[in-house]
Every structure is written in structure tokens, then in C-alpha cells.
Scaffold this active site. Structure first.
Site, PDB file in Angstrom:
ATOM      1  N   LYS A   1      -8.142 -10.873   6.277  1.00  0.00           N
ATOM      2  CA  LYS A   1      -9.161 -12.039   6.423  1.00  0.00           C
ATOM      3  C   LYS A   1     -10.444 -11.196   6.330  1.00  0.00           C
ATOM      4  O   LYS A   1     -10.988 -11.670   5.773  1.00  0.00           O
ATOM      5  CB  LYS A   1      -8.258 -13.033   7.105  1.00  0.00           C
ATOM      6  CG  LYS A   1      -7.378 -13.695   6.368  1.00  0.00           C
ATOM      7  CD  LYS A   1      -6.314 -14.248   6.988  1.00  0.00           C
ATOM      8  CE  LYS A   1      -5.239 -15.440   7.264  1.00  0.00           C
ATOM      9  NZ  LYS A   1      -4.666 -15.859   8.125  1.00  0.00           N
TER      10      LYS A   1
ATOM     11  N   GLN B   1      -4.785 -18.879  14.087  1.00  0.00           N
ATOM     12  CA  GLN B   1      -3.857 -18.390  13.573  1.00  0.00           C
ATOM     13  C   GLN B   1      -2.873 -18.155  14.315  1.00  0.00           C
ATOM     14  O   GLN B   1      -3.085 -18.577  15.084  1.00  0.00           O
ATOM     15  CB  GLN B   1      -4.208 -17.127  13.488  1.00  0.00           C
ATOM     16  CG  GLN B   1      -3.636 -15.520  13.265  1.00  0.00           C
ATOM     17  CD  GLN B   1      -2.951 -15.850  11.483  1.00  0.00           C
ATOM     18  OE1 GLN B   1      -4.036 -15.455  11.095  1.00  0.00           O
ATOM     19  NE2 GLN B   1      -2.105 -15.458  11.116  1.00  0.00           N
TER      20      GLN B   1
ATOM     21  N   ASP C   1      -7.282 -24.442   7.207  1.00  0.00           N
ATOM     22  CA  ASP C   1      -6.396 -23.990   6.398  1.00  0.00           C
ATOM     23  C   ASP C   1      -5.229 -25.631   6.557  1.00  0.00           C
ATOM     24  O   ASP C   1      -3.931 -25.219   5.998  1.00  0.00           O
ATOM     25  CB  ASP C   1      -6.048 -22.671   7.930  1.00  0.00           C
ATOM     26  CG  ASP C   1      -4.328 -22.184   7.836  1.00  0.00           C
ATOM     27  OD1 ASP C   1      -4.286 -21.693   6.257  1.00  0.00           O
ATOM     28  OD2 ASP C   1      -4.006 -21.716   8.688  1.00  0.00           O
TER      29      ASP C   1
END
Ligand code: NAP
Length: 291
Positions: free
Chosen positions: A53, A97, A120
Site C-alpha cells: 500500500k 490494518q 478503510d
């Protein structure tokens, strides 16, 4: 093989090229888009995802820092980090994450994260906006799936969709996004009875299960569109495999996502798109930064 492959790598490149133009415009206006990441330093897969990413973010001009959590990190430190990032005006997006170290309460961290930086799309606030059909950040993988379908001109409206999996990050939001575009959606899960028969009714079949090659060719209606969101490591095989048996599905489906190179790259591109949206919103809210 008869299925047309939905090439997520190629489409993600198109998306990223478009994002780079927007990032250049933001930077010219004095705004440096930034994505910060909170990640478990002892999880090799998470670290690999975050590196990927980061690499793609840097290629289009998005900067950011990664904050590592390990066995010694306390819940208080995690929450304090989220609060600092919430208040830092230079940070436009924050990614927590999954998975964090087991002793940390990820749900609490998501609850504290400012929805305006939730690129996200996983905070309860973002989920509420999604459920309410209101604007907000959508989870990256479902958003990537919808972008991929749109890119190939695949109409969702009026189709019968079956989503296998009901996770917060994948199954549920994908089903909601398909429903928003007027598909008739069924969500299947581990207690669903006679899953193969249900799948055979689907014009669009989304596999989000986490079991290698779980969906077999004879579960697929001829001509169906098959989206394989799975990503599984199989001992003894050098390549990761999806939740769909690729060889069998390719003989029956009209369109099919490969693994790798399908949903995965679209997830990263969608995350970055959300970061650029977040940075643009700060300009819209605050005017030009030097004002
Ligand atoms: P998850 O949280 O473990 O959820 C899996 C879902 O599959 C659950 O809802 C579960 O049902 C259902 N399920 C499990 N066994 C089943 C069975 N035998 N029959 C029917 N349903 C069954 O997994 P996830 O986080 O959603 O991830 C799913 C897959 O997507 C994984 O392979 C993951 O690696 C991949 N993934 C890929 C990306 C990407 O960017 N490409 C991003 C995220 C995840 P219950 O709810 O009843 O337990």
C-alpha cells in the site's frame, strides 16, 4: 476457458493514474495527501500488505507514516495514537490494518477513529452511513469490487446476487453496495443450507469465505459473473489461491476475477481513492490551506 477475466491489476492502474492527477492538483494547492497506518509489526502478512500500500501510495504522491503495535503496546497507547492522528490536520486518512496484536481491542480503536479520516470505511459511523445510503467512506475491498464491475460495464441492476460471507470488512458491505445498485441480494454464511443450489441461482456470485477453491464449477450458473475476493495461502503451493476453483469457474462463468490480480489490487486502489477524497474534502471544508 471461456470466461473474460476482470483484470484488477490493469483497472487499478487506470484508477491510480486518475488519482495521481488529483494528487498533483492538491499538492499544487499546498495540500500534501497523507495516509498513516497502524499495523501489527509481528504479523508478516500485514507488514507485506502495508509495504505494498505504501509503495503504491508513494507512486501517486501520497505520503504517510506507519505506527507499529507489538506485544508491549497497551490499549491506552493504541487509543492515544488514534486520538493524535484524529487531531493532526496534516493526516487525511488513517488505516488500522487488521489484525492488530490479539490483546488489543481493535473495535474500540475503530470507534474512536474520526469517520472523516476512516479511509478503510470500517468505523461504526462509516458503516451507519453505508447502511443509511448516505455519503461516507466505503470499505476498500467492496468499493474495489464495485469499481471493477463498473469499469467492465457490468450492470448490477435487476440481477440476482449471492454473496458468500458476512464479515464486516467484506461480505456485508459488498451485499449492501450491490443492493444500493438494485441487485436482489442474498448473503450466505457457514450455516446456510445447500449453498451450491443457492449459488446456482446467482447472476453475480461473490466469494468472500477464506477457504481455498471452495466454490466449484458446478455451483456456478452458466454465464454468471464471479467475483473471487478470497486470498489464501496453501501449503506446498507457490501461488496464493482464491475462494473459487479458478479452472472450473473459468469454463462456466462469463466474467471472472483472477487471484492474484483481481480484487486485491482494486482494494489498494480504492483505499488510495478514499485518501484523495479525504484530502479534497479538507480543502472544500477549510478553503485553501494558506488562507
Ligand atoms: P472472515 O471474516 O473469516 O469471514 C468469512 C465468512 O465466510 C464468514 O461470514 C463465514 O460465515 C463464511 N464462511 C466460512 N465458512 C463457510 C462455509 N463453509 N460456507 C459458507 N460460508 C462460510 O473472512 P473475510 O475477512 O471476510 O475474508 C474472506 C476472504 O477474503 C479471505 O480469503 C481473505 O483473505 C480475503 N480478503 C481479501 C481482500 C482483498 O483485498 N483481496 C481483503 C479482505 C479479505 P460465518 O459468519 O457463519 O462464520
Amino acid at each position: 476457458m471461456s470466461a473474460i477475466l476482470l483484470d484488477g491489476l490493469a483497472v487499478s492502474k487506470v484508477v491510480r493514474e486518475g488519482l495521481k492527477v488529483r494528487v498533483d492538483q492538491l499538492r499544487a494547492a499546498g495540500v500534501q495527501p497523507r495516509l498513516d497506518v497502524i499495523v501489527a509489526s509481528q504479523d508478516p502478512s500485514s507488514m507485506a500488505y502495508v509495504r505494498m500500500k505504501r509503495r503504491w501510495a508513494e507512486q501517486i504522491g501520497i505520503t504517510g507514516e506507519a505506527f507499529s503495535m507489538d506485544d508491549s503496546t497497551t490499549q491506552e497507547q493504541l487509543i492515544a495514537r488514534v486520538v493524535v492522528l484524529n487531531h493532526d490536520p496534516h493526516v487525511h486518512g488513517v488505516l488500522i490494518q487488521h489484525p492488530l496484536p490479539r490483546h488489543l481491542d481493535e473495535a474500540e480503536a475503530l470507534q474512536v477513529l474520526n469517520a472523516a479520516k476512516d479511509v478503510d470505511g470500517l468505523t461504526p459511523a462509516s458503516m451507519g452511513l453505508l447502511l443509511s445510503d448516505m455519503p461516507g467512506f466505503r470499505p476498500a475491498t467492496p468499493l474495489g469490487i464495485m469499481t471493477l464491475l463498473r469499469h467492465y460495464g457490468i450492470t448490477v441492476e435487476g440481477k440476482r446476487a449471492v454473496v458468500i460471507g458476512r464479515s464486516i470488512i467484506l461480505g456485508k458491505p459488498t451485499a449492501l453496495l450491490l443492493m444500493q445498485q438494485n441487485a436482489t441480494v442474498t448473503i450466505a454464511h457457514s450455516k446456510t443450507v445447500d449453498l451450491p443450489s443457492l449459488c446456482r441461482e446467482a447472476d453475480i456470485l461473490v466469494a468472500a469465505v477464506g477457504r481455498p477453491e471452495f466454490v466449484r464449477g458446478d455451483w456456478i450458473k452458466p454465464g454468471a459473473i464471479v467475483i473471487d475476493a478470497g486470498y489464501n495461502k496453501v501449503p506446498g503451493r507457490d501461488k496464493d489461491v482464491g475462494d473459487v476453483h479458478f479452472g472450473e469457474a473459468a469454463e462456466v462463468a462469463s466474467y471472472l476475477t483472477p487471484v492474484p490480480g483481481g480484487v486485491g489490487p482494486m482494494t489498494v486502489a480504492s483505499l488510495l481513492a478514499n485518501v484523495v477524497d479525504a484530502a479534497e474534502r479538507t480543502v472544500a471544508d477549510l478553503g485553501t490551506p494558506d488562507r
